[in-house]
Design a protein around this motif. Structure first.
Motif, PDB file in Angstrom:
ATOM      1  N   SER A 137       7.615   1.313   6.681  1.00 16.97           N
ATOM      2  CA  SER A 137       6.522   1.222   7.644  1.00 16.97           C
ATOM      3  C   SER A 137       6.680   2.236   8.766  1.00 16.97           C
ATOM      4  O   SER A 137       5.699   2.838   9.216  1.00 16.97           O
ATOM      5  N   PHE A 147       5.610   5.712   7.718  1.00 10.48           N
ATOM      6  CA  PHE A 147       4.159   5.832   7.651  1.00 10.48           C
ATOM      7  C   PHE A 147       3.489   5.597   9.006  1.00 10.48           C
ATOM      8  O   PHE A 147       2.272   5.689   9.121  1.00 10.48           O
ATOM      9  N   ASN A 148       4.303   5.278  10.020  1.00  6.61           N
ATOM     10  CA  ASN A 148       3.789   4.996  11.360  1.00  6.61           C
ATOM     11  C   ASN A 148       2.745   3.877  11.328  1.00  6.61           C
ATOM     12  O   ASN A 148       1.666   3.979  11.912  1.00  6.61           O
ATOM     13  N   LYS A 149       3.089   2.823  10.579  1.00 10.24           N
ATOM     14  CA  LYS A 149       2.202   1.669  10.398  1.00 10.24           C
ATOM     15  C   LYS A 149       2.960   0.398  10.735  1.00 10.24           C
ATOM     16  O   LYS A 149       4.184   0.338  10.629  1.00 10.24           O
ATOM     17  N   ASN A 150       2.212  -0.633  11.075  1.00 11.27           N
ATOM     18  CA  ASN A 150       2.775  -1.957  11.224  1.00 11.27           C
ATOM     19  C   ASN A 150       3.174  -2.434   9.826  1.00 11.27           C
ATOM     20  O   ASN A 150       2.481  -2.157   8.844  1.00 11.27           O
ATOM     21  N   ASP A 176       0.569  -3.826   7.677  1.00 13.22           N
ATOM     22  CA  ASP A 176      -0.428  -2.907   7.141  1.00 13.22           C
ATOM     23  C   ASP A 176       0.032  -2.273   5.832  1.00 13.22           C
ATOM     24  O   ASP A 176      -0.779  -1.746   5.078  1.00 13.22           O
ATOM     25  N   VAL A 177       1.320  -2.315   5.574  1.00 12.22           N
ATOM     26  CA  VAL A 177       1.875  -1.740   4.343  1.00 12.22           C
ATOM     27  C   VAL A 177       2.168  -2.836   3.318  1.00 12.22           C
ATOM     28  O   VAL A 177       1.909  -2.672   2.128  1.00 12.22           O
ATOM     29  N   ASN A 234       0.831  -1.205   0.000  1.00 10.72           N
ATOM     30  CA  ASN A 234       0.000   0.000   0.000  1.00 10.72           C
ATOM     31  C   ASN A 234       0.870   1.261   0.000  1.00 10.72           C
ATOM     32  O   ASN A 234       0.447   2.298   0.504  1.00 10.72           O
ATOM     33  N   HIS A 265       0.407  10.886   3.275  1.00 10.56           N
ATOM     34  CA  HIS A 265       1.471  11.663   3.921  1.00 10.56           C
ATOM     35  C   HIS A 265       2.039  12.755   3.014  1.00 10.56           C
ATOM     36  O   HIS A 265       3.046  13.374   3.344  1.00 10.56           O
ATOM     37  N   GLU A 282      -0.280   5.117   1.041  1.00 12.25           N
ATOM     38  CA  GLU A 282       0.318   5.746   2.223  1.00 12.25           C
ATOM     39  C   GLU A 282       1.096   7.005   1.850  1.00 12.25           C
ATOM     40  O   GLU A 282       1.078   7.988   2.593  1.00 12.25           O
TER      41      GLU A 282
END
Length: 66
Positions: A49, A52-55, A58-59, A4, A12, A8
């Motif tokens: 990740s 993007f401050n994501k797990n 999640d990416v 993703n 951002h 993302e």
């Protein structure tokens, strides 16, 4: 493996070039990842990740073909 990254990046307000600069790769590498032509290393996936401050899950994710 699918991702993703493009979604993302848009959330951002990052260009491919800016994201590439932030993680130390070329813009072409980001483009190849977005087109699912390049699977990043674990370290690179973790760096993306984190930006993007994501797990990482999640990416990046597997689809039925993987």
């Amino acid at each position: 493996m699918k991702n993703n990254i493009k979604v993302e990046r848009a959330k951002h307000n990052l260009t491919q070039a800016k994201l590439a600069e932030m993680i130390g790769v070329s813009r072409q590498t980001i483009n190849a990842m977005e087109l699912n032509k390049y699977v990043p290393s674990t370290v690179l996936a973790l760096k993306i990740s984190k930006i993007f401050n994501k797990n990482v899950n999640d990416v990046f994710f597997l689809d039925n073909e993987d």
